[in-house]
Design a protein around this motif. Sequence first.
Motif, PDB file in Angstrom:
ATOM      1  N   GLY A 195       0.695  -1.409  -0.031  1.00  0.00           N
ATOM      2  CA  GLY A 195      -0.130   0.093  -0.185  1.00  0.00           C
ATOM      3  C   GLY A 195       1.049   1.100   0.146  1.00  0.00           C
ATOM      4  N   VAL A 196       0.624   2.044  -0.899  1.00  0.00           N
ATOM      5  CA  VAL A 196       1.424   3.463  -1.064  1.00  0.00           C
ATOM      6  C   VAL A 196       0.687   4.536  -0.278  1.00  0.00           C
ATOM      7  CG1 VAL A 196       2.393   4.993  -2.775  1.00  0.00           C
ATOM      8  CG2 VAL A 196       2.262   2.414  -3.292  1.00  0.00           C
ATOM      9  N   GLY A 197      -0.671   4.620  -0.452  1.00  0.00           N
ATOM     10  CA  GLY A 197      -1.223   5.590   0.240  1.00  0.00           C
ATOM     11  C   GLY A 197      -2.799   5.146   0.418  1.00  0.00           C
ATOM     12  N   LEU A 198      -3.481   5.756   1.386  1.00  0.00           N
ATOM     13  CA  LEU A 198      -4.717   5.503   1.928  1.00  0.00           C
ATOM     14  C   LEU A 198      -5.583   7.008   1.833  1.00  0.00           C
ATOM     15  CD1 LEU A 198      -4.255   3.810   5.196  1.00  0.00           C
ATOM     16  CD2 LEU A 198      -5.146   2.764   2.933  1.00  0.00           C
ATOM     17  N   ALA A 199      -6.821   6.911   1.254  1.00  0.00           N
ATOM     18  CA  ALA A 199      -7.661   8.059   1.241  1.00  0.00           C
ATOM     19  C   ALA A 199      -9.048   7.554   1.405  1.00  0.00           C
ATOM     20  CB  ALA A 199      -7.596   8.486  -0.354  1.00  0.00           C
ATOM     21  N   TRP A 200      -9.790   8.473   2.077  1.00  0.00           N
ATOM     22  CA  TRP A 200     -11.347   8.128   2.364  1.00  0.00           C
ATOM     23  C   TRP A 200     -12.093   8.739   1.163  1.00  0.00           C
ATOM     24  CZ3 TRP A 200     -13.064   5.138   6.071  1.00  0.00           C
ATOM     25  CH2 TRP A 200     -12.262   4.824   7.250  1.00  0.00           C
ATOM     26  N   LEU A 201     -13.272   7.760   0.780  1.00  0.00           N
ATOM     27  CA  LEU A 201     -14.058   8.325  -0.340  1.00  0.00           C
ATOM     28  C   LEU A 201     -15.212   8.727   0.033  1.00  0.00           C
ATOM     29  CD1 LEU A 201     -13.471   5.608  -3.020  1.00  0.00           C
ATOM     30  CD2 LEU A 201     -12.344   8.035  -3.044  1.00  0.00           C
ATOM     31  N   ASP A 202     -15.724   8.153   1.243  1.00  0.00           N
ATOM     32  CA  ASP A 202     -16.798   8.458   2.191  1.00  0.00           C
ATOM     33  C   ASP A 202     -16.529   7.805   3.451  1.00  0.00           C
ATOM     34  OD1 ASP A 202     -17.931   5.744   1.983  1.00  0.00           O
ATOM     35  OD2 ASP A 202     -18.780   6.068   0.200  1.00  0.00           O
ATOM     36  N   ASP A 203     -17.400   7.908   4.334  1.00  0.00           N
ATOM     37  CA  ASP A 203     -17.121   7.392   5.634  1.00  0.00           C
ATOM     38  C   ASP A 203     -17.097   5.793   5.764  1.00  0.00           C
ATOM     39  OD1 ASP A 203     -17.001   9.781   6.573  1.00  0.00           O
ATOM     40  OD2 ASP A 203     -19.257  10.004   7.240  1.00  0.00           O
TER      41      ASP A 203
END
Length: 558
Positions: A470-478
Amino acid sequence: MTFRRLVAALVTGVLATSLAACAGLPMSGSVNPGLDVEDEAANPDFAFLPDRPQAGATPEQIVDGFLRAGSGTNDDWATAKLFLTTAFREEWAPDAGVTVDAPGQRDITETGDGAVTATITPEAVIDGDGQYQTLDTGESSLGFELEQEDGQWRISAAPDGIVLDRNVFPRVYHRYPLMFFDPSWQYLVPDVRWFPTTNAPARIAQELVDGAPSAWLAESVKTSFPDSVSLASPAVPVDGGIAQVSLTQGALSLDAESLDRMQTQLTASMQTASVAAVQMSVPTQVLDADTVSTRSTRISGAPLVVIDGVLGFSTGSQLTPIEGLSDAMETVEPAAVQVSADRETAAVLLTDGRAARVGADGTLAVVDERAGLVAPSIDPLDYVWTVPRGEPTAVVAHSADGIALEVGEAWPGAVQVTAMLVSRDGTRLIAALRGGESSWVAAAGIVRDDTGAPVRLGEPVVLGELPGAGVGLAWLDDATLAVLSSDDSGPVVVEQIVGGTQSSSDAPAGAVAIAGSTSAASLRLLDDQGNVSVKRGVTWTTVVDDVEVLASQQGSPE
């Protein structure tokens, strides 16, 4: 053995191969990718009507028809029950859980007089509370006993629960978030469950009023429903979009604030079940309650980037700075930036590897100088979270007044953490982890004391495997994450529901960073040439170039 009891058996490596009187459905194993997210989102405009048992059917045909009839949820699986003996219909519990198996891989064999074994390849299970878990256990065997009734073979013993193949499951079961409050009663936090579409409002009310949050999340959220209140009726009729929820008399003794919070949880939880409003009542009267205002975690604005050392929102050729914070950021050299919801603070990974807190008032504080830190994350209480890549258990939360709190029980079993992210409501911590040759994404509830200070993490739950680190994480919604993962074949974007399924798609070549927005359509990726791209249909399109850092936001100012 019931569905729930078999969980413990499989955790110890015992695979159920006995008959239904002694066995349930498989519930453990390592994680593998589940169904595509798109396959579960749309509401079907039909209900499955499986075939009834045919006269003269063999034991194998009866078992095959019974398994297929699991798709017919109407009238409490009335069609499936036709394959059972009259006596066993009262014993079999179809709603005990679901096993999702690989399509076209069932092998049904008569193993003796009236005994049949069905060999399946389970890919996921949903327990009786609607909680989802992916599996990779290989083949599993389910045992059935049959006997003659009125001259026809009928099943007299079978596992509780139903079996649905991967292609059928998303058309029978949908995901419904049970909404709980964060400890400050400001945010609603989703706890994703999976229920049949034919009776979703009733199942939602049952699990919300009489149930509890998922174990991994339970210490990190609150519910407004006290133990003194339960459902007075399991039925939840919906008339004109209004769900009628009948509660026991204990609700009459509750104050207005508690009733309003209960109304809020029920209304928000039932929105995905096509319910516009909820009316609570006790057997003697309708309860007067309104929904309360909660904080949104949606983010607004164009991509937040650093160009020529300046932090700002990029719209076309214009860069709009954040008042105060952009000026303060010009005093540092950032490698990664996450901005708080109020845009007063940024958690920054400096180019020299240290983590710092930068304030809109011009303050700068280096909070962590350990080697190999991943990009820090900031929560709603202004704690900056850090962890070294090679020490997954060494998570530290740094308060605004400079206190470093070691957060215990973090990521056991992992050898490396490659990315870490706090949820925008501050209740959950997400990490991309590695161990051996495997990579996965996991979640843990954040347990806080009465002041909001993080104390420890709850027991982590594995959400899904990743094709590479995993290079990075992001929230799309809750309830939905985007994970930028990379292996020898290149970068991939994985969409992962927290408590559900996973899908993946190719990312632009050289993608090195990711930032979320409000949906998958507004996901942003930065490549190693300084280009920020968003997806237009199936194509990634560059919207900003010459970018040094793609920053992320933890919400928007209210």
